[in-house]
Design a protein around this motif. Sequence first.
Motif, PDB file in Angstrom:
ATOM      1  N   VAL A 180       0.814  -1.124   0.177  1.00 59.11           N
ATOM      2  CA  VAL A 180      -0.026  -0.140   0.178  1.00 59.11           C
ATOM      3  C   VAL A 180       0.960   1.218  -0.033  1.00 59.11           C
ATOM      4  CG1 VAL A 180      -1.844   1.261   1.138  1.00 59.11           C
ATOM      5  CG2 VAL A 180      -1.766  -1.157   1.147  1.00 59.11           C
ATOM      6  N   ASP A 181       0.571   2.170  -1.159  1.00 57.04           N
ATOM      7  CA  ASP A 181       1.578   3.380  -1.305  1.00 57.04           C
ATOM      8  C   ASP A 181       0.652   4.415  -0.687  1.00 57.04           C
ATOM      9  OD1 ASP A 181       3.392   4.783  -1.896  1.00 57.04           O
ATOM     10  OD2 ASP A 181       2.727   5.272  -3.940  1.00 57.04           O
ATOM     11  N   ARG A 202       3.874   2.658  -8.975  1.00 53.55           N
ATOM     12  CA  ARG A 202       4.155   1.748 -10.233  1.00 53.55           C
ATOM     13  C   ARG A 202       5.471   1.010 -10.211  1.00 53.55           C
ATOM     14  NH1 ARG A 202       1.301   6.257 -12.324  1.00 53.55           N
ATOM     15  NH2 ARG A 202       3.424   7.464 -12.775  1.00 53.55           N
ATOM     16  N   LEU A 203       6.308   1.649  -9.403  1.00 53.94           N
ATOM     17  CA  LEU A 203       7.492   0.776  -9.050  1.00 53.94           C
ATOM     18  C   LEU A 203       7.296  -0.437  -8.395  1.00 53.94           C
ATOM     19  CD1 LEU A 203      10.317   3.638  -7.894  1.00 53.94           C
ATOM     20  CD2 LEU A 203      10.066   2.335 -10.200  1.00 53.94           C
ATOM     21  N   LEU A 204       6.502  -0.545  -7.489  1.00 59.23           N
ATOM     22  CA  LEU A 204       6.238  -1.737  -6.607  1.00 59.23           C
ATOM     23  C   LEU A 204       5.385  -2.684  -7.297  1.00 59.23           C
ATOM     24  CD1 LEU A 204       4.715   0.228  -3.398  1.00 59.23           C
ATOM     25  CD2 LEU A 204       7.158  -0.834  -3.783  1.00 59.23           C
ATOM     26  N   SER A 205       4.856  -2.352  -8.564  1.00 59.21           N
ATOM     27  CA  SER A 205       3.955  -3.092  -9.162  1.00 59.21           C
ATOM     28  C   SER A 205       4.478  -4.571  -9.514  1.00 59.21           C
ATOM     29  CB  SER A 205       3.585  -2.782 -10.476  1.00 59.21           C
ATOM     30  OG  SER A 205       2.772  -3.456 -11.375  1.00 59.21           O
ATOM     31  N   PRO A 206       5.793  -4.918 -10.046  1.00 58.48           N
ATOM     32  CA  PRO A 206       6.486  -6.177 -10.355  1.00 58.48           C
ATOM     33  C   PRO A 206       6.743  -7.094  -9.082  1.00 58.48           C
ATOM     34  CG  PRO A 206       7.580  -4.264 -11.484  1.00 58.48           C
ATOM     35  CD  PRO A 206       6.706  -3.859 -10.173  1.00 58.48           C
ATOM     36  N   LYS A 209      -0.630  -7.512  -5.376  1.00 58.48           N
ATOM     37  CA  LYS A 209      -1.426  -6.434  -5.448  1.00 58.48           C
ATOM     38  C   LYS A 209      -0.877  -5.199  -4.865  1.00 58.48           C
ATOM     39  CE  LYS A 209      -6.168  -5.059  -4.181  1.00 58.48           C
ATOM     40  NZ  LYS A 209      -7.516  -5.684  -3.383  1.00 58.48           N
ATOM     41  N   VAL A 210      -0.933  -4.019  -5.609  1.00 57.36           N
ATOM     42  CA  VAL A 210      -0.661  -2.821  -5.031  1.00 57.36           C
ATOM     43  C   VAL A 210      -1.605  -1.940  -4.935  1.00 57.36           C
ATOM     44  CG1 VAL A 210       1.268  -0.968  -5.073  1.00 57.36           C
ATOM     45  CG2 VAL A 210       1.850  -3.096  -6.034  1.00 57.36           C
ATOM     46  N   LEU A 269       3.641  -4.459   3.024  1.00 57.95           N
ATOM     47  CA  LEU A 269       4.458  -3.198   3.104  1.00 57.95           C
ATOM     48  C   LEU A 269       3.654  -1.954   2.783  1.00 57.95           C
ATOM     49  CD1 LEU A 269       7.305  -2.056   2.810  1.00 57.95           C
ATOM     50  CD2 LEU A 269       6.977  -2.169   0.426  1.00 57.95           C
ATOM     51  N   LEU A 270       3.871  -0.929   3.895  1.00 54.58           N
ATOM     52  CA  LEU A 270       3.484   0.466   3.737  1.00 54.58           C
ATOM     53  C   LEU A 270       4.440   1.145   3.210  1.00 54.58           C
ATOM     54  CD1 LEU A 270       1.178   0.856   6.790  1.00 54.58           C
ATOM     55  CD2 LEU A 270       0.523   0.690   4.671  1.00 54.58           C
TER      56      LEU A 270
END
Length: 271
Positions: free
Chosen positions: A46-47, A57-61, A65-66, A107-108
Motif C-alpha cells: 500500500v502506497d 508503479r515501481l512496486l507493481s512487479p 497487488k498494490v 508493506l506500507l
Amino acid sequence: MSFRMFEEKDHAALYQQYRMTPPKEIKELILQYLDKKKGPPHELAVDLGCGTGQNTRLLSPHFQKVVGIDVSESQVEVAKTVPGFTNLSYRAGPAEELPFPDASVDLLTAASAAHWFDAEPFLKEATRVLKPRGCMALFGYLDTYDLHYGSCGDRLNTIYEEMKKSMLPYSSGRVSVSNSKLQELYEAISFPEKDRIEVIPVKEEVTVNNIVGLLKTHSTFQAYHRADPQGAANLIESTMARFLKEMGVTSTETKLEIRLEYFCVLACKPQ
C-alpha cells in the motif's frame, strides 16, 4: 487528519508530468529490508500519499497487488489514467483511515508524503493493518537541490535559493518536518526494529524545463500561485530565463545534473 494539499486538477497534471520517479537505490533498499525482515510471499503493498502513482508503479512487479491511496481525488484520477499495470488500483482517502483488514498488508510506503500525515492516528492504523513482520518505508528528499552544469553550478544553486527565499512567506511548517528527515515521526514509531537512514545521495540528469516544472509542483509554489497568480508566473519565467542565461544556452531541453539527498525511515512490526 492529513493536511489537504495537491488537490487542484492542474496541480495533479503538473505532478504527473514533472515529479521524479523514486530512484532505484530507494526501491532496492526497501525490498531488501522487507525480504530480510519478513520474506515472501509479498502479497499486498500500500502506497500512501501516492500522488499520481510514481512510487506505486515501481512496486507493481514485486507484489501480487498494490494499492495507491491519496487524500486528493484529482491526484488519484490522474494516476488511474496510466495504462499497463493490471495489479494496481487507486483509492482516495487519508493515511489515518485505511480500508484494509487487520494484519493484511505486507508493506506500507510513503514517498515524499509522510510529513503531511497526522502521526499518531497514522501510526495506529499502520500497526493495525500490517501483518506480523510487515514493514513500513517512509522516504523523501531535502528541498535543497544541488545543480550542476559545466562551471556554473554554484550560480544555478544561488538562483534556486533566491527563488525559494521569495516564496518563504507561503511555505507550510510541514515542509520542515520533511527537512528534519522525519525525526519526530521516527521517534514516535513503537516498533523495536526500526532504522533511519539519513543520507542516500542520488544523481539524476534532467532538462531545464523539468527542473522548473518540478519547482512548480512544490506545495510552497502552489500556495504562492493561489495567492498571487501573476507573481508566481513571473517568478517561474524569470527563474527559467536566469537558468538559461547562466548556462549559456537557449533550449529548455538542455540537460543538467541534479543531486538530491534522500532519507528513509524503515520499521518492522513485531511477530
